[in-house]
Design an enzyme around this catalytic site. Structure first.
Site, short mmCIF file in Angstrom:
data_model
loop_
_atom_site.label_atom_id
_atom_site.label_comp_id
_atom_site.label_asym_id
_atom_site.label_seq_id
_atom_site.Cartn_x
_atom_site.Cartn_y
_atom_site.Cartn_z
N GLU A 36 -3.10 -6.72 -0.64
CA GLU A 36 -3.11 -7.26 0.71
C GLU A 36 -2.48 -6.19 1.61
OE1 GLU A 36 -1.02 -10.97 1.01
OE2 GLU A 36 -1.27 -11.06 3.19
N ARG A 265 4.15 -9.44 -14.23
CA ARG A 265 4.43 -8.42 -13.23
C ARG A 265 5.59 -7.55 -13.67
NH1 ARG A 265 5.39 -9.33 -7.84
NH2 ARG A 265 3.62 -10.69 -7.81
N LYS A 275 7.20 -6.98 -1.22
CA LYS A 275 6.85 -6.28 0.01
C LYS A 275 7.60 -6.85 1.21
CE LYS A 275 2.36 -6.40 -0.76
NZ LYS A 275 0.92 -6.40 -0.51
P1 ATP Z 1 4.52 -8.66 -3.18
O1 ATP Z 1 5.08 -9.86 -3.82
O2 ATP Z 1 5.31 -7.42 -3.41
O3 ATP Z 1 4.14 -8.85 -1.74
P2 ATP Z 1 1.82 -9.14 -3.83
O4 ATP Z 1 1.41 -9.63 -5.16
O5 ATP Z 1 1.80 -10.12 -2.73
O6 ATP Z 1 3.19 -8.38 -3.97
P3 ATP Z 1 -0.60 -7.76 -3.33
O7 ATP Z 1 -0.91 -6.75 -2.30
O8 ATP Z 1 -1.25 -9.09 -3.24
O9 ATP Z 1 0.97 -7.91 -3.38
O10 ATP Z 1 -0.83 -7.14 -4.78
C1 ATP Z 1 -1.98 -6.45 -5.17
C2 ATP Z 1 -2.07 -6.52 -6.65
O11 ATP Z 1 -0.93 -5.94 -7.24
C3 ATP Z 1 -2.15 -7.95 -7.12
O12 ATP Z 1 -3.14 -8.04 -8.12
C4 ATP Z 1 -0.79 -8.22 -7.69
O13 ATP Z 1 -0.83 -9.14 -8.71
C5 ATP Z 1 -0.35 -6.84 -8.16
N1 ATP Z 1 1.10 -6.72 -8.17
C6 ATP Z 1 1.94 -6.94 -7.15
N2 ATP Z 1 3.23 -6.79 -7.53
C7 ATP Z 1 3.19 -6.46 -8.84
C8 ATP Z 1 4.19 -6.18 -9.83
N3 ATP Z 1 5.49 -6.21 -9.54
N4 ATP Z 1 3.78 -5.87 -11.08
C9 ATP Z 1 2.48 -5.83 -11.38
N5 ATP Z 1 1.49 -6.09 -10.51
C10 ATP Z 1 1.83 -6.41 -9.25
MG MG Z 2 -0.22 -11.19 -2.57
#
Ligand code: ATP
Ligand code: MG
Length: 560
Positions: A36, A265, A275
């Site tokens: 995102e 994760r 983020k």
């Molecule tokens: P955040 O919680 O940091 O905002 P998010 O999951 O909302 O992270 P996205 O941009 O939606 O962020 O993530 C893109 C991809 O990266 C998704 O498939 C998500 O599952 C993966 N991802 C995000 N954080 C992690 C992590 N700590 N370990 C492994 N994969 C991750």
């Molecule tokens: Mg997300």
């Protein structure tokens, strides 16, 4: 490109192997990385990038980059650009397959229409609060919305008017008609579209309704022909909805029938991985930006001096599991040491200098001494370093009243200067007002140079040094962790922030071979650790970031 093709199989591979055997999706493997664009990527995303692109590489399949930009309020072009740069820097390529979920807004709308026509979705006028009440709890079933049995015609008309912007934000939603008594709350008639009069970074003001993630994601996957939709564990409870959406839309004839697979994760000690919190650190000025070298962001790690090889190696080593755990940051640090040990040229840099004068060394004489660039890698050759009467050594390599077992320089004792001579401390000069030592006076043994008659004398301590006249001045930034303790769950930055996480040393003296070193070049400073030239560095003054010290607590723990 990456070590991934040789990686041992993980549980996702087992699933893929089975699908291939069953000829599912014509035995293709097609994954996607779906960030995102609401912030910069962090090391956790690197795990997902390595997994998605790595799996595609392993199976000679494809991996798309897809911006999950269904939520218009937060997303920005700056983030899109940084995400692309980070994925490329990590060494992965999406070729011509870069997509935006917003490209599918029209198709998603058509999918919603199909659901309505098939009696599988309805427009609901309950307020957000009423919806919560009707939803029930984990132990109590929900109640059906009074709007649930609207006719198809009425739903179609209302949904059309939602699209046209007739209704206020939050006044109406489109919901999937599934099961208000389902034990899985995600299946209790989840919202699939909401009214939102918001400007979108790509579609502008074209839309007044926006699809929810749980609806947009499976359809985006299916549109792109994705076969394996890998996501993190918190989406496990959403999988029935993912499957339901695709099941109800089989008429759409998508090019694939993707399946969602969840993995754990990455959590790292000493680091936060959200983020939202990272953005708060930037916005509240705790760090200089998303690429502050203390940040767990890819751009921060890059500026700090981490290599893509080290990050990929780290992601390989941590593996892929189905239950959450926290990885010791020492392991990440171990990976960069391992990578740089063979690659980084050694230089001498004095971070907290004190003047050292060799009273018996000829004034005005400059010798060029030979030094090896990397003892681990003889192919990297040698260089020469100037040596003269006036040198700098580290302040803490000298002690006037040393404790036992202090093998560095003390009055009357000898040490060896690396690549140079054995010296002996004869006297010190102090500032009368402050009592601070300003000069250390020594004599040198002219026969003790490498190859000389007394070179082999047994001397306990060896110090690094630079020649005062030729040394290049520099600023060196030493780093500690951003937070005092593991504060992953702590929103109170003021309490958790480590005020000593940045120490800027402004009077450093660095050997002249590093003059004009370009941003991003990495070195080992003898006895100190690994360092990387910052983008703000100039020819007049080097600016250097500490990557990591030399002491490897991870390797040590593995041996113990
Ligand atoms: P955040 O919680 O940091 O905002 P998010 O999951 O909302 O992270 P996205 O941009 O939606 O962020 O993530 C893109 C991809 O990266 C998704 O498939 C998500 O599952 C993966 N991802 C995000 N954080 C992690 C992590 N700590 N370990 C492994 N994969 C991750
Ligand atoms: Mg997300």
């Amino acid at each position: 490109m990456t070590t991934s093709p040789n990686l041992p199989a993980n549980f996702i591979d087992s699933i893929i192997n089975e699908d291939l055997q069953n000829n599912k999706n014509d035995s293709r493997v097609h994954t996607r990385f779906p960030p995102e664009p609401n912030g910069y990527l962090h090391i956790g995303h690197a795990k997902s990038i390595c997994l998605n692109f790595g799996t595609a590489n392993k199976y000679k399949g494809l991996c798309n980059l897809r911006f999950d930009d269904t939520n218009p309020s937060k997303e920005e072009v700056e983030y899109v650009d940084s995400i692309k740069a980070d994925v490329e820097w990590l060494g992965f390529s999406w070729d011509d397959r870069m997509y935006y979920a917003s490209d599918y807004f029209e198709k998603l709308y058509q999918c919603a229409i199909l659901l309505i026509k098939n009696g599988k979705a309805y427009v609901c006028d309950l307020t957000a609060e009423q919806m919560r009440e009707y939803r029930g709890t984990l132990v109590e079933p929900g109640k059906e919305s009074p709007y649930r049995n609207r006719s198809v015609e009425e739903n179609l008309e209302l949904f059309q008017r939602m699209r046209e912007g007739e209704f206020a934000d939050g006044s109406r939603v489109l919901r999937a008609k599934i099961d208000m008594a389902s034990p899985n709350l995600n299946m209790r008639d989840p919202v699939v579209y909401r009214v939102m009069h918001a400007h979108h970074h790509r579609t502008g003001d074209q839309w007044s309704i926006y699809p929810m993630y749980d609806f947009a994601h499976p359809i985006s996957d299916a549109i792109e022909g994705i076969t394996h939709s890998v996501c993190t564990l918190e989406f496990e409870d959403h999988r029935p909805l993912y499957d339901w959406v695709l099941q109800e839309l089989t008429e759409m004839d998508f090019p694939s029938r993707p399946r969602q697979i969840e993995f754990a994760r990455l959590n790292l000690t000493k680091m936060i991985m959200s983020k939202r919190k990272l953005r708060a650190l930037v916005e509240q000025g705790y760090v200089s930006g998303w690429d502050d070298p203390r940040m767990p962001t890819i751009s921060g790690l890059r500026r700090r001096g981490y290599t893509p090889e080290a990050i990929r190696d780290f992601c390989d080593r941590i593996g892929i599991a189905k239950s959450n755990s926290t990885v010791d940051i020492a392991m990440l640090e171990h990976c960069i040491r391992e990578d740089l040990n063979a690659k980084a040229p050694r230089v001498m840099a004095v971070l907290r200098p004190i003047k050292l004068i060799l009273d018996n060394y000829p004034e005005g004489q400059i010798e060029q001494l030979e030094a090896e660039n990397n003892p681990e890698n003889p192919e990297m050759g040698t260089r020469t370093i100037p040596f003269s009467r006036e040198l700098y050594i580290e302040q803490d390599d000298f002690m006037e009243d040393p404790p036992k077992k202090f093998f560095r320089l003390t009055p009357g004792k000898e040490v060896r200067l690396k690549y140079a001579y054995i010296i002996k401390c004869e006297s010190i000069v102090k500032d009368e007002a402050t009592g601070q030592i300003t000069e250390i006076h020594c004599t040198y043994d002219p026969d003790s140079k490498s190859g000389g008659p007394t070179a082999g004398r047994k001397i306990k301590g060896t110090l690094h040094w630079v020649s005062a006249a030729q040394a290049v001045p520099g600023i060196v930034r030493l780093y500690d962790y951003l937070f005092r303790e593991d504060s992953q769950d702590n929103d109170d930055f003021a309490a958790a922030f480590n005020p000593d996480s940045l120490e800027e040393l402004t009077d450093c003296m660095i050997e002249p071979s590093m003059a004009g070193a370009s941003a991003g070049s990495r070195y080992q400073f003898l006895r100190q650790g690994y360092f990387c030239v910052d983008p703000l560095s100039t020819n007049e003054k080097l600016v250097i970031n500490q990557i990591v010290g030399l002491r490897d607590s991870w390797a040590k723990a593995q041996k113990a």
